[in-house]
Enzyme design. Structure first.
Site, PDB file in Angstrom:
ATOM      1  N   GLN A  74       0.832  -1.198   0.000  1.00  0.00           N
ATOM      2  CA  GLN A  74       0.000   0.000   0.000  1.00  0.00           C
ATOM      3  C   GLN A  74       0.871   1.255   0.000  1.00  0.00           C
ATOM      4  OE1 GLN A  74      -3.218   0.058   2.803  1.00  0.00           O
ATOM      5  NE2 GLN A  74      -3.950   2.002   2.021  1.00  0.00           N
ATOM      6  N   PHE A  75       1.078   1.820  -1.197  1.00  0.00           N
ATOM      7  CA  PHE A  75       1.930   3.000  -1.323  1.00  0.00           C
ATOM      8  C   PHE A  75       1.341   4.216  -0.614  1.00  0.00           C
ATOM      9  CE2 PHE A  75      -0.962   3.960  -4.758  1.00  0.00           C
ATOM     10  CZ  PHE A  75      -0.979   5.338  -4.833  1.00  0.00           C
ATOM     11  N   THR A  76       0.030   4.227  -0.395  1.00  0.00           N
ATOM     12  CA  THR A  76      -0.601   5.391   0.230  1.00  0.00           C
ATOM     13  C   THR A  76      -0.195   5.578   1.690  1.00  0.00           C
ATOM     14  OG1 THR A  76      -2.594   4.157   0.814  1.00  0.00           O
ATOM     15  CG2 THR A  76      -2.590   5.287  -1.327  1.00  0.00           C
TER      16      THR A  76
END
Length: 141
Positions: A74-76
């Site tokens: 999850q890059f967020t």
């Protein structure tokens, strides 16, 4: 590397309506993000921390009871919304950097003896889980 760790009573991740990863019963759902300066050594440290983190019932770890983990990229997690109303993603590592690091976390967990299910890197995923407690912690290595 950064991880949001949730103690769960089960979790699954779907891509385009298909379940691609699932754990049943007590375990951890782990959202993992990487930044530009992360290394394979950081991935190894994160995996070891996840495997031995004493957050399950009775202050047990996954390694103590053989509980499974669902690991999802999850890059967020490196989003920054301090200014304005639209987050920036500048601190998130690009896919070609992040994907091998998340894979290294999964690989190290499996080498330690963990049962690990995963999402699909870069895909639009739907995560379904039952948070037990509720219990959520943030880890950074």
């Amino acid at each position: 590397m950064r991880a949001v760790v949730q103690r769960v009573a089960g979790a699954a991740v779907e891509v385009a309506g298909e379940t691609v990863g699932e754990i049943v019963g007590e375990g951890l759902c782990v959202l993992v993000g990487a930044t530009h300066t992360d290394t394979p050594e950081a991935a190894t440290r994160l995996a070891r921390k996840l495997w031995t983190l004493r957050v399950l019932d009775g202050e047990k770890s996954c390694s103590d009871v053989g509980a499974p983990l669902l690991v999802i990229s999850q890059f967020t997690l490196y989003g920054d919304a301090r200014k304005g109303r639209r987050p920036t993603w500048n601190a998130a590592a690009p896919g070609e950097v992040a994907e091998p690091l998340v894979a290294a976390v999964v690989s190290e967990l499996r080498a330690l003896g963990a049962t690990v299910a995963t999402g699909r890197f870069g895909a639009k995923m739907r995560v379904v889980l039952t948070n037990e407690g509720p219990f959520t912690v943030l880890l950074e290595v």
